[in-house]
Motif scaffolding. Structure first.
Motif, short mmCIF file in Angstrom:
data_model
loop_
_atom_site.label_atom_id
_atom_site.label_comp_id
_atom_site.label_asym_id
_atom_site.label_seq_id
_atom_site.Cartn_x
_atom_site.Cartn_y
_atom_site.Cartn_z
N LYS A 26 0.84 -1.20 0.00
CA LYS A 26 0.00 0.00 0.00
C LYS A 26 0.88 1.25 0.00
O LYS A 26 0.62 2.22 -0.72
N HIS A 27 1.92 1.17 0.80
CA HIS A 27 2.84 2.29 0.94
C HIS A 27 3.52 2.65 -0.39
O HIS A 27 3.79 3.81 -0.67
N TYR A 28 3.81 1.62 -1.21
CA TYR A 28 4.54 1.88 -2.45
C TYR A 28 3.63 2.15 -3.66
O TYR A 28 4.12 2.31 -4.77
N LEU A 29 2.32 2.19 -3.42
CA LEU A 29 1.40 2.45 -4.54
C LEU A 29 0.89 3.89 -4.49
O LEU A 29 0.71 4.45 -3.40
N PRO A 30 0.64 4.49 -5.65
CA PRO A 30 0.17 5.88 -5.65
C PRO A 30 -1.27 5.99 -5.14
O PRO A 30 -2.06 5.05 -5.28
N GLU A 31 -1.61 7.12 -4.53
CA GLU A 31 -2.97 7.39 -4.05
C GLU A 31 -3.87 7.68 -5.25
O GLU A 31 -3.42 8.21 -6.26
N THR A 32 -5.15 7.37 -5.09
CA THR A 32 -6.06 7.55 -6.24
C THR A 32 -6.63 8.96 -6.33
O THR A 32 -7.37 9.27 -7.25
N ASN A 33 -6.31 9.82 -5.36
CA ASN A 33 -6.79 11.20 -5.49
C ASN A 33 -5.85 12.04 -6.35
O ASN A 33 -6.00 13.25 -6.47
N TYR A 45 -6.02 -1.88 -7.67
CA TYR A 45 -6.95 -3.00 -7.90
C TYR A 45 -6.16 -4.30 -8.09
O TYR A 45 -6.49 -5.34 -7.52
N VAL A 46 -5.10 -4.23 -8.86
CA VAL A 46 -4.31 -5.42 -9.18
C VAL A 46 -3.52 -5.92 -7.97
O VAL A 46 -3.46 -7.11 -7.70
N VAL A 47 -2.93 -5.00 -7.24
CA VAL A 47 -1.99 -5.41 -6.19
C VAL A 47 -2.69 -5.69 -4.85
O VAL A 47 -2.28 -6.60 -4.12
N LEU A 48 -3.74 -4.93 -4.56
CA LEU A 48 -4.30 -5.00 -3.20
C LEU A 48 -5.51 -5.92 -3.08
O LEU A 48 -6.16 -5.95 -2.04
N ASN A 49 -5.81 -6.66 -4.16
CA ASN A 49 -6.96 -7.56 -4.11
C ASN A 49 -6.55 -9.03 -4.09
O ASN A 49 -6.67 -9.72 -5.08
N GLY A 50 -6.06 -9.47 -2.98
CA GLY A 50 -5.79 -10.91 -2.82
C GLY A 50 -4.43 -11.34 -3.30
O GLY A 50 -3.51 -10.54 -3.46
N GLY A 51 -4.29 -12.64 -3.54
CA GLY A 51 -2.99 -13.19 -3.89
C GLY A 51 -2.39 -13.87 -2.68
O GLY A 51 -2.60 -13.45 -1.54
N LYS A 52 -1.65 -14.93 -2.94
CA LYS A 52 -1.09 -15.71 -1.83
C LYS A 52 0.17 -15.08 -1.27
O LYS A 52 0.62 -15.44 -0.20
N ARG A 53 0.79 -14.18 -2.02
CA ARG A 53 2.01 -13.47 -1.58
C ARG A 53 3.17 -14.43 -1.32
O ARG A 53 3.96 -14.23 -0.37
N ARG A 75 11.51 -4.05 1.88
CA ARG A 75 11.68 -3.50 0.53
C ARG A 75 11.77 -4.62 -0.53
O ARG A 75 11.04 -4.58 -1.52
N PRO A 76 12.66 -5.61 -0.36
CA PRO A 76 12.69 -6.67 -1.37
C PRO A 76 11.37 -7.45 -1.44
O PRO A 76 10.97 -7.88 -2.52
N ALA A 77 10.70 -7.61 -0.30
CA ALA A 77 9.42 -8.34 -0.31
C ALA A 77 8.40 -7.59 -1.17
O ALA A 77 7.68 -8.19 -1.98
N ALA A 78 8.34 -6.28 -1.00
CA ALA A 78 7.40 -5.48 -1.80
C ALA A 78 7.81 -5.52 -3.28
O ALA A 78 6.96 -5.67 -4.17
N ALA A 79 9.10 -5.38 -3.52
CA ALA A 79 9.58 -5.32 -4.92
C ALA A 79 9.21 -6.58 -5.69
O ALA A 79 8.72 -6.53 -6.82
N ALA A 123 4.01 0.37 -15.14
CA ALA A 123 4.19 1.19 -13.94
C ALA A 123 4.58 0.34 -12.73
O ALA A 123 5.45 0.73 -11.94
N LEU A 124 3.97 -0.84 -12.60
CA LEU A 124 4.30 -1.70 -11.44
C LEU A 124 5.74 -2.16 -11.50
O LEU A 124 6.43 -2.29 -10.48
N GLN A 125 6.20 -2.41 -12.72
CA GLN A 125 7.60 -2.84 -12.87
C GLN A 125 8.55 -1.76 -12.35
O GLN A 125 9.50 -2.04 -11.61
N CYS A 126 8.27 -0.51 -12.72
CA CYS A 126 9.14 0.58 -12.24
C CYS A 126 9.00 0.79 -10.74
O CYS A 126 10.00 1.02 -10.05
N GLN A 127 7.77 0.68 -10.22
CA GLN A 127 7.58 0.83 -8.77
C GLN A 127 8.41 -0.20 -8.01
O GLN A 127 8.95 0.09 -6.95
#
Ligand code: IPE
Ligand code: IPE
Ligand code: MG
Ligand code: MG
Ligand code: MG
Length: 294
Positions: A26-33, A45-53, A75-79, A123-127
């Motif tokens: 959540k911290h590394y994703l841009p805000e929607t406002n 939508y893609v990153v924060l909706n589920g997944g086994k991680r 940081r590596p876990a998020a990346a 964009a996710l790749q660069c993030q």
């Protein structure tokens, strides 16, 4: 009574890491406002909706076995999860696997549109790389995700289904090791780096472990495409067959595919038990990987 549809449970440590990674992502994703809000909304939508991680859990479990603090693994876990999410969005596109369902929801290009899905992946790749500060980690992730790793595997996957020219197990193993194994191995390697472990013996041991668990993971994915159900899987079952994908189940049949999964799982577990490291969490994650039903 055990519910046959429920996946095996994770240890408390792994479950808490799953919560932890949600907050990190959540911290590394841009805000929607902010504008372009549609793109930012689609990224969330893609990153924060589920997944086994599973990939971030591999980073945390590896780091934990080597005595790293959780903070040094965030940081590596998020990346690695951001790269994985980008790869799913592009994998689902009409030009690749043409899938409508992912993590029990419409795929990104269905919920939004194809152009947005392409940009979300970009964009996710660069993030992912923006999360990382350590140069060695950046190198490991770039190597594993790009044209010598995951993308190479995806290229082989496309060629194999177009030309139907992949007919031997060695070549299939190589394709799976690249398209899925490389990122799992990188997760483990980044866990080592987060722990500042530079012992070549330990690094080599964990690399071999990563190779086997990466293969076991993708063989299970192939098996689930054949034996799983769409409502449990959260993605369309039977799509590999429909698209004439070359998979373990197609090449070997379900029984031999399961034998291969078991063999790679056993190899992975043996490596851990001879490593001399406290690998309880990693072992639990391996068992989850091969027994999961989604
Ligand atoms: C699916 O990966 C894509 C493959 C590499 C086979 P996962 O099964 O880890 O998918 P999520 O992240 O849990 O949705
Ligand atoms: C995808 O493999 C591997 C990636 C690099 C995303 P699959 O195409 O088998 O993954 P699923 O089954 O769609 O999740
Ligand atoms: Mg695919
Ligand atoms: Mg796919
Ligand atoms: Mg699959």
């Amino acid at each position: 009574m055990n519910n046959p549809n429920s996946s095996p449970t994770l240890t408390n440590f792994l479950q808490s890491c799953k919560h932890r990674i949600f907050a990190q992502l959540k911290h590394y994703l841009p805000e929607t406002n902010l504008y372009p809000s549609k793109l930012y909304e689609a990224m969330r939508y893609v990153v924060l909706n589920g997944g086994k991680r599973i990939r971030p859990l591999l980073v945390y479990a590896t780091g934990q076995a080597l005595g790293a603090s959780l903070e040094s693994l965030d940081r590596p876990a998020a990346a690695v999860e951001l790269i994985h999410c980008y790869s799913l969005v592009h994998d689902d596109l009409p030009a690749i696997d043409d899938d409508n369902l992912r993590r029990n929801l419409p795929t990104c290009h269905k919920a939004y549109d194809e152009a947005t899905a392409i940009l979300v992946g970009d964009a996710l790749q660069c993030q992912a790389f923006l999360c990382l500060e350590d140069l060695e980690m950046i190198h490991v992730l770039a190597q594993a995700s790009g044209c010598y790793g995951m993308v190479a595997g995806q290229g082989l996957d496309l060629e194999a289904s177009e030309k139907a020219n992949l007919t031997d197990l060695k070549a299939l193993e190589q394709m799976h090791a690249l398209k899925t194994g490389a990122l799992l191995q990188a997760s483990i390697e980044m866990g080592c780096l987060g722990a500042h472990c530079h012992d070549p013996r330990i690094k080599m041991t964990l690399k071999k472990f990563g190779y086997h668990i990466g293969l076991a993971f993708q063989i299970q994915d192939d098996i689930l495409d054949t034996e799983g159900h769409t409502d449990v899987l959260g993605k369309t079952a039977g799509l590999d067959t429909r698209h004439k994908k070359v998979t373990y189940t197609r090449l070997l049949g379900i029984t031999k595919a399961k034998e291969q999964r078991e063999q790679h799982y056993q190899n992975a577990m043996n490596i851990l038990s001879h490593s001399g490291l406290p690998t309880h969490e990693l072992e639990s994650l391996c068992t989850y990987i091969i027994n999961r039903n989604c």
